[in-house]
Design an enzyme around this catalytic site. Sequence first.
Site, mmCIF file in Angstrom:
data_model
loop_
_atom_site.group_PDB
_atom_site.id
_atom_site.type_symbol
_atom_site.label_atom_id
_atom_site.label_comp_id
_atom_site.label_asym_id
_atom_site.label_seq_id
_atom_site.Cartn_x
_atom_site.Cartn_y
_atom_site.Cartn_z
ATOM 1 N N LYS A 44 0.876 -1.344 0.082
ATOM 2 C CA LYS A 44 -0.006 0.235 -0.118
ATOM 3 C C LYS A 44 0.745 1.154 0.039
ATOM 4 C CE LYS A 44 -3.175 -1.071 3.773
ATOM 5 N NZ LYS A 44 -3.999 -0.525 4.595
ATOM 6 N N LYS A 46 2.556 2.035 2.359
ATOM 7 C CA LYS A 46 2.522 2.581 3.733
ATOM 8 C C LYS A 46 3.675 1.839 4.723
ATOM 9 C CE LYS A 46 -2.270 3.998 5.115
ATOM 10 N NZ LYS A 46 -3.389 3.719 5.905
#
Length: 132
Positions: A44, A46
């Site tokens: 993601k 992240k």
Amino acid sequence: MKKVITYGTFDLLHTGHINLLRRAKALGDYLIVALSTDEFNEGKGKKAYYTYEQRKAILEAIRYVDKVIPEYSWDQKIEDIKKYDIDIFVMGDDWKGKFDFLKDYCEVVYLPRTVGISTTKIKQDLNKMKHA
Ligand code: C2G
């Protein structure tokens, strides 16, 4: 028993997450959180501050959460809904429309996000304080 599921990273837990979890639980009797693994977060783009195990321990301490399972792929939702006999899929409305394909399997609810707070904002504010 009405079962609810939601997905997310839930890093640096804040009241936006708590508001989401409280409202999700209120839609049924049992709430499962599919928690993004560290590997899935990489996908993601992240990088969570807390590891999966830490984020899981924190979520399991929340009164609204009944079970935490790993989220390791974008494609596990239909399988999860079947496996856990889910009645309602819930996400914050930043995801509005993105998971409508799940309507063939369960109810899909997008809840208004809590304004003014996010993990990113926390990190930015802490950075500013450091340099203040
Ligand atoms: N959220 C919210 N209000 C905020 C911040 C987050 O309602 N101020 C909600 C998000 O909409 C999401 C949940 O809290 O439903 C978890 O947020 P994140 O950890 O940022 O989850 P995300 O990275 O969006 O991952 O497969 C779905 C993804 O795993 C969702």
